[in-house]
Every structure is written in structure tokens, then in C-alpha cells.
Design an enzyme around this catalytic site. Structure first.
Site, PDB file in Angstrom:
ATOM      1  N   ARG A 189      93.515 -14.888  65.028  1.00  0.00           N
ATOM      2  CA  ARG A 189      92.307 -15.235  64.548  1.00  0.00           C
ATOM      3  C   ARG A 189      91.164 -15.326  65.547  1.00  0.00           C
ATOM      4  O   ARG A 189      89.916 -15.008  65.296  1.00  0.00           O
ATOM      5  CB  ARG A 189      92.184 -16.473  63.729  1.00  0.00           C
ATOM      6  CG  ARG A 189      91.000 -17.129  63.173  1.00  0.00           C
ATOM      7  CD  ARG A 189      90.195 -16.048  62.509  1.00  0.00           C
ATOM      8  NE  ARG A 189      90.692 -15.288  61.333  1.00  0.00           N
ATOM      9  CZ  ARG A 189      90.430 -14.042  60.895  1.00  0.00           C
ATOM     10  NH1 ARG A 189      89.381 -13.626  61.393  1.00  0.00           N
ATOM     11  NH2 ARG A 189      91.202 -13.535  59.964  1.00  0.00           N
TER      12      ARG A 189
ATOM     13  N   LYS B  64      56.830 -22.662  77.762  1.00  0.00           N
ATOM     14  CA  LYS B  64      56.467 -22.172  76.467  1.00  0.00           C
ATOM     15  C   LYS B  64      55.335 -22.936  75.981  1.00  0.00           C
ATOM     16  O   LYS B  64      54.741 -23.649  76.554  1.00  0.00           O
ATOM     17  CB  LYS B  64      57.819 -22.222  75.684  1.00  0.00           C
ATOM     18  CG  LYS B  64      59.085 -21.264  76.004  1.00  0.00           C
ATOM     19  CD  LYS B  64      59.871 -21.205  75.007  1.00  0.00           C
ATOM     20  CE  LYS B  64      59.241 -20.092  74.039  1.00  0.00           C
ATOM     21  NZ  LYS B  64      60.147 -19.678  72.912  1.00  0.00           N
TER      22      LYS B  64
ATOM     23  N   GLU C  23      54.344 -18.478  78.584  1.00  0.00           N
ATOM     24  CA  GLU C  23      54.044 -17.890  77.216  1.00  0.00           C
ATOM     25  C   GLU C  23      52.605 -18.182  76.991  1.00  0.00           C
ATOM     26  O   GLU C  23      51.984 -19.068  77.370  1.00  0.00           O
ATOM     27  CB  GLU C  23      54.876 -18.729  76.103  1.00  0.00           C
ATOM     28  CG  GLU C  23      54.662 -18.297  74.590  1.00  0.00           C
ATOM     29  CD  GLU C  23      55.469 -19.161  73.812  1.00  0.00           C
ATOM     30  OE1 GLU C  23      54.860 -19.486  72.584  1.00  0.00           O
ATOM     31  OE2 GLU C  23      56.540 -18.899  73.925  1.00  0.00           O
TER      32      GLU C  23
ATOM     33  N   ASP D 131      53.233 -13.731  72.861  1.00  0.00           N
ATOM     34  CA  ASP D 131      53.853 -14.232  71.664  1.00  0.00           C
ATOM     35  C   ASP D 131      53.158 -14.111  70.390  1.00  0.00           C
ATOM     36  O   ASP D 131      51.935 -14.598  70.182  1.00  0.00           O
ATOM     37  CB  ASP D 131      54.384 -15.817  71.917  1.00  0.00           C
ATOM     38  CG  ASP D 131      55.228 -16.209  70.888  1.00  0.00           C
ATOM     39  OD1 ASP D 131      56.239 -15.583  70.578  1.00  0.00           O
ATOM     40  OD2 ASP D 131      55.026 -17.428  70.319  1.00  0.00           O
TER      41      ASP D 131
END
Length: 286
Positions: free
Chosen positions: A102, A169, A202, A224
Site C-alpha cells: 500500500r 508575499k 511579490e 501575481d
């Protein structure tokens, strides 16, 4: 190994943790029903189409479970696969094969799905010069394998984690008080620590692009959620002074147009967070 994060120690630690999660104090189904001395074999059967990934990892999983297991590999990582193909066979102690089954399938199905989708997007931007990047939108504790699968599919890894690159960011910029403040604070921090990390910032609009250009001291500008015409304008404005990366909402329908704007990189979170696993199966045979 193709990337610094793919260390023998790291891969083995992942396998051991995954086996502890699945096996714990024993694979009691196999221990109860199969004689300890039984020797058998199984084949990795492909029931789908795409790019195979995880063969090298599968060998390591089988070997961790039982070093006496033997693999005969017919298809390597990166191979094009079709329904009915046999990737490899495994031979040895039946209980060990079943215990590893598995984990091998979970890893290979997920990795093969990522490699397949990565390759399909790579074909869409072929000839543009843009590189396809993954992101940190990954499954907790499985990032190493997901980013490995991106490499197998022909993509390029972005930063592995928060520690190996600075990415400022929108929330960092807002909390810091602006792009200039965020970049200048970052330089003071890196100088204090003596860390030569690359810096990406960003931007959300052309005004922020101009602020990043005026401040400087960075390696890459992320654009972005820019519409394609605005993205092209931003790339021209940057003019090769820094690397450029397009990000946000990029789809199969738009990625070619994005690549043709001249950006250096295109980051796509969907590579790892929302694609379909391939159908693979481990089947016993005589």
C-alpha cells in the site's frame, strides 16, 4: 539524486514514518494468513496513461521493509506508460511484499499523477523559454515526493520550504508597511544572520513593480494575478533587470499566453494540490 532535498537520510526517514503509520506493531492480515516461509512475486500493473514516477522510491520502500526482496525493473521513472504495462516485478517473502504494497502504491500513484500533469503543462509552454515551477501547496510530510515528481515530469522546483529562500508575499509587504520597507528589513536581517538567501518579492500591480525596481536588492519579481496584457507590460518594464515569475490563477487555457509574455518562470500550485492520481496496482502472479 537530482535535488539537494533528496537525501538518503530524508527519504529513509519518510519511509520509516510512513511504515510506522501503516504497519505499527505488525501487518496482522499477512502475518495471520500467509506462512512466514512463503515466497511469492507480484507485478506493478499500470491501469492508466501518463508518466511513471516513484520507481526509485518503491525500491527503497521494499528494501526498508525487507532487504531480501528483489526487484526486476522494466520501466524507469519518467517513462511514458499505458494501460497494461508492467513497470516492475518484486520477488521474495510474501508477507513482506504485502506489507510494503500500500505504501508503494500510494506514493507511486500520487507521484505519477503529478509527473503526468507537469509534463502536460510543459508541452503547452514548449519553445517559449519559460520554466514551470511548483509551489509550497503540497501535502504535509509528502512534499519531498511531490516535488521529486515535478522534476520527473520535466518541471523545476521552486524553494523547498520557508528556510531556503526569502519570498516577500503580499502579507509580508502589508505587515512591513510597503515593498521598500520589506526589502530593506530583509537585507538587515540577512546581514545580521550572514545568510546569502535569494530574495523574491511579490507584486500586485504595476505601481508595486515600480517600487520593487526603485528599491532593488532583489533577485526575482513575482507578478501575481496579472492579466496577460498587464503581465507583458510588466515584463517590458522590468526589462531583464531581475528574473520574473508569473503566478496566480494560471490554467491550461492561459499558460501558453502567459509564457509568451517573456516571463522567466511560471508557478502553478495545481501541479501538487489538485491533480488526479494515476491508477496502478500490485498484483500477485504465478
Amino acid at each position: 539524486m537530482k535535488a539537494s532535498y533528496l537525501t538518503q537520510e530524508g527519504i529513509r526517514a519518510f519511509i520509516r514514518q510512513a511504515l510506522q503509520e501503516d504497519v505499527a506493531d505488525g501487518d496482522h492480515s499477512s502475518l495471520a494468513s500467509i506462512p512466514e516461509s512463503a515466497q511469492n512475486q507480484a507485478k506493478l500493473l499500470v491501469k492508466d496513461r501518463g508518466v511513471l514516477a516513484g520507481v526509485e522510491l518503491a525500491w527503497k520502500i521494499f528494501h526498508e521493509v525487507d532487504p531480501t526482496l528483489r526487484l526486476e525493473v522494466f520501466l524507469q521513472d519518467g517513462a511514458q506508460i499505458n494501460h497494461g504495462d508492467i513497470a516492475f516485478t518484486v520477488h521474495g517473502k510474501a508477507q513482506s511484499i504485502l506489507t510494503a504494497e500500500r505504501l508503494v502504491l500510494n506514493c507511486m500513484q500520487r507521484m505519477s499523477g503529478i509527473a503526468t500533469y507537469t509534463q502536460s503543462l510543459m508541452k503547452l509552454i514548449e519553445g517559449t523559454g519559460a520554466k514551470l515551477l511548483d509551489t509550497r501547496k503540497t501535502t504535509p510530510n509528502f512534499r519531498m515526493m511531490e516535488k521529486w515528481a515535478v522534476l520527473i515530469g520535466g518541471g523545476t522546483n521552486h524553494r523547498f520550504g520557508l528556510y531556503d529562500m526569502i519570498m516577500l508575499k503580499d502579507n509580508h509587504v502589508d505587515y512591513a508597511g510597503g515593498i521598500r520597507q520589506a526589502i530593506e528589513a530583509t537585507h538587515r536581517y540577512l546581514e545580521k544572520l550572514g545568510k546569502p538567501l535569494k530574495i523574491e518579492v511579490e507584486t500586485r500591480n504595476l505601481d508595486e513593480v515600480r517600487q520593487a525596481l526603485e528599491t532593488g536588492g532583489i533577485d526575482r519579481i513575482m507578478l501575481d494575478n496579472f492579466a496577460v496584457p498587464l503581465l507583458r507590460e510588466a515584463v517590458e518594464l522590468i526589462g531583464g533587470r531581475f528574473e520574473t515569475e508569473a503566478s496566480g490563477g494560471i490554467t491550461e487555457e492561459t499558460i501558453r499566453a502567459v509564457a509568451e509574455t517573456g516571463v522567466n518562470y511560471i508557478s502553478v500550485g495545481a501541479l501538487t494540490h489538485s491533480n488526479r492520481s494515476l491508477d496502478l496496482s500490485l498484483k500477485a502472479f504465478k
